[in-house]
Scaffold this active site. Structure first.
Site, mmCIF file in Angstrom:
data_model
loop_
_atom_site.group_PDB
_atom_site.id
_atom_site.type_symbol
_atom_site.label_atom_id
_atom_site.label_comp_id
_atom_site.label_asym_id
_atom_site.label_seq_id
_atom_site.Cartn_x
_atom_site.Cartn_y
_atom_site.Cartn_z
ATOM 1 N N ARG A 54 68.441 41.743 -27.533
ATOM 2 C CA ARG A 54 68.349 41.732 -26.077
ATOM 3 C C ARG A 54 69.139 41.237 -25.477
ATOM 4 O O ARG A 54 69.797 41.622 -24.533
ATOM 5 C CB ARG A 54 67.193 41.040 -26.184
ATOM 6 C CG ARG A 54 66.372 40.645 -24.983
ATOM 7 C CD ARG A 54 64.964 40.220 -25.496
ATOM 8 N NE ARG A 54 65.029 39.989 -27.099
ATOM 9 C CZ ARG A 54 64.411 40.664 -27.793
ATOM 10 N NH1 ARG A 54 63.865 41.774 -27.295
ATOM 11 N NH2 ARG A 54 64.219 40.665 -29.179
ATOM 12 N N THR A 55 69.761 39.948 -25.972
ATOM 13 C CA THR A 55 70.674 39.187 -24.822
ATOM 14 C C THR A 55 72.196 39.947 -24.624
ATOM 15 O O THR A 55 72.604 40.016 -23.673
ATOM 16 C CB THR A 55 70.895 37.754 -25.396
ATOM 17 O OG1 THR A 55 69.633 37.384 -25.552
ATOM 18 C CG2 THR A 55 71.938 36.955 -24.444
ATOM 19 N N LYS A 83 89.230 35.405 -41.415
ATOM 20 C CA LYS A 83 90.544 35.131 -41.851
ATOM 21 C C LYS A 83 91.013 33.871 -41.645
ATOM 22 O O LYS A 83 92.027 33.275 -42.024
ATOM 23 C CB LYS A 83 91.824 36.062 -41.188
ATOM 24 C CG LYS A 83 91.456 37.656 -41.371
ATOM 25 C CD LYS A 83 92.595 38.366 -40.525
ATOM 26 C CE LYS A 83 92.483 39.755 -40.458
ATOM 27 N NZ LYS A 83 93.468 40.389 -39.556
ATOM 28 N N ARG A 104 77.840 33.783 -27.921
ATOM 29 C CA ARG A 104 76.547 33.166 -28.873
ATOM 30 C C ARG A 104 76.962 32.704 -30.094
ATOM 31 O O ARG A 104 77.895 33.432 -30.933
ATOM 32 C CB ARG A 104 75.661 34.279 -29.049
ATOM 33 C CG ARG A 104 74.440 33.832 -29.888
ATOM 34 C CD ARG A 104 73.065 34.682 -29.872
ATOM 35 N NE ARG A 104 72.370 34.586 -28.608
ATOM 36 C CZ ARG A 104 71.296 35.099 -28.493
ATOM 37 N NH1 ARG A 104 70.623 35.573 -29.838
ATOM 38 N NH2 ARG A 104 70.606 34.774 -27.467
ATOM 39 N N HIS A 132 70.460 27.794 -23.662
ATOM 40 C CA HIS A 132 70.467 29.216 -23.414
ATOM 41 C C HIS A 132 70.155 29.613 -21.892
ATOM 42 O O HIS A 132 69.297 29.743 -21.527
ATOM 43 C CB HIS A 132 69.243 29.834 -24.101
ATOM 44 C CG HIS A 132 69.399 31.457 -24.341
ATOM 45 N ND1 HIS A 132 70.375 32.230 -23.584
ATOM 46 C CD2 HIS A 132 68.775 32.397 -25.110
ATOM 47 C CE1 HIS A 132 70.157 33.473 -23.962
ATOM 48 N NE2 HIS A 132 69.130 33.496 -24.852
HETATM 49 C C1 NCD Z 1 66.063 33.691 -27.729
HETATM 50 C C2 NCD Z 1 67.115 33.035 -28.451
HETATM 51 O O1 NCD Z 1 68.058 33.895 -29.067
HETATM 52 O O2 NCD Z 1 67.179 31.840 -28.387
HETATM 53 N N1 NCD Z 1 66.157 35.162 -27.487
HETATM 54 C C3 NCD Z 1 66.663 35.653 -26.509
HETATM 55 O O3 NCD Z 1 67.607 35.400 -26.154
HETATM 56 N N2 NCD Z 1 65.786 36.383 -25.658
HETATM 57 C C4 NCD Z 1 64.637 33.347 -28.268
HETATM 58 C C5 NCD Z 1 64.409 33.700 -29.839
HETATM 59 O O4 NCD Z 1 65.344 34.206 -30.594
HETATM 60 O O5 NCD Z 1 63.281 33.177 -30.170
#
Ligand code: NCD
Length: 307
Positions: A54-55, A83, A104, A132
């Site tokens: 999703r993100t 590498k 991320r 986040h």
């Molecule tokens: C969250 C995350 O990655 O921290 N997901 C997201 O970005 N919508 C929550 C999760 O993974 O539980």
């Protein structure tokens, strides 16, 4: 001035800047077509060293809806990291190709480290169990759309408050607005880190309490923020199995909730919200997904100096 800035955690932005970004997201929601060209010619790099659907897709959709384009990877095993390339070098290289980075990593502090080497804005799209901030912008846009403001709410944070980075960022953000109270609902072993209590709630004079049972708190909440138990951050599978079903929100529990309470969840959901709750008008977690894309559009437009 938001142009060129890094966004590592909610404190990277002042409350005026948060208002500016969320205000822009609200304008985009009303007339998305008016913004379809504002990032023409700009490139977003999505560097995902940890799985995400999703993100990452939300960032990519956001940039494309602004008329920009996207490069990047979603699987670090296919990159020069294998590498032996350092994060610093990867970021220096990507800084020469793109205009903004969304990154991320499973490691706490990775986005901050990247920002030290980057000549373009770095957006933290999640660093381990730490922060986040774009999920928080998502949550803030959703809360203002559905509850009218960011103050005067009793907010229940439920589930894995120890490893859940979305919770850490949201608690930090909502503590900056007046008259919010928190009810922290978790098993003892998954309770919120001490630093959130000592460095966020106490200095801000925030009223909070910790409970173990959702049934003991649901009736007083204006916002219920459910989270999944963060399997990937456990050291020991037995502990995960023991704790994973700690909370299951179902129709029965929703009977005690206020009529105007809203249920949020950053997703992915595992089993902490029964599917039967999805039809409840108080379930806002799928609307929240859509608001997330608009929040990211606003953030990208501001950081790249496009608006
Ligand atoms: C969250 C995350 O990655 O921290 N997901 C997201 O970005 N919508 C929550 C999760 O993974 O539980």
């Amino acid at each position: 001035m938001l142009t060129g800035r890094h966004v590592i955690e909610p404190g990277s932005l002042t409350i005026q800047e948060i208002d500016e970004i969320c205000g822009l997201a609200e304008q985009i929601i009303v007339d998305p077509a008016a913004f379809s060209d504002v990032c023409r010619g700009k490139i977003l790099a999505t560097l995902f060293f940890e799985p995400s659907t999703r993100t990452r897709l939300s960032f990519e959709a956001a940039m494309q809806r602004l008329g920009g384009s996207v490069i990047g990877f979603s699987d670090a095993s296919a990159t020069s990291t294998t590498k032996g390339e350092t994060l610093a070098d990867t970021i220096r290289v990507v800084s020469s190709y793109a205009d903004v980075i969304a990154m991320r990593s499973p490691k706490e502090g990775a986005a901050f480290l990247a920002s030290e080497y980057s000549s373009i804005p770095v957006i933290n799209a999640g660093d381990g169990g730490h922060h986040h901030p774009t999920q928080t912008l998502t949550d803030l846009v959703t809360i203002r759309a559905m509850k009218g403001s960011w103050s005067g709410h009793t907010i229940g944070l439920c589930g894995d408050l120890k490893f859940g980075r979305t919770v850490h960022s949201l608690a930090k953000a909502l503590s900056r607005y007046p008259n919010n109270k928190f009810v922290l609902i978790s098993p003892n072993e998954l309770s919120i880190p001490e630093y959130i209590i000592n460095q966020v709630f106490i200095p801000a004079g925030i009223e909070f309490k910790q409970v173990e049972r959702l049934e003991d708190a649901i009736q007083e909440l204006d916002i219920l923020y459910m989270t999944r138990v963060q399997k990937e951050r456990f050291f020991n599978e037995q502990d995960y199995i023991r704790l994973k079903d700690s909370y299951i929100l179902d129709k029965e529990k929703m009977k005690s909730a206020k009529d105007n309470m809203i249920i949020l969840h950053p997703l992915p959901r595992v089993n902490e919200i029964a599917p039967e709750v999805d039809e409840d008008p108080r379930a806002a977690y799928f609307k929240q997904v859509k608001y997330g894309m608009f929040a990211r559009m606003a953030l990208i437009a501001k950081l790249t100096g496009s608006l």
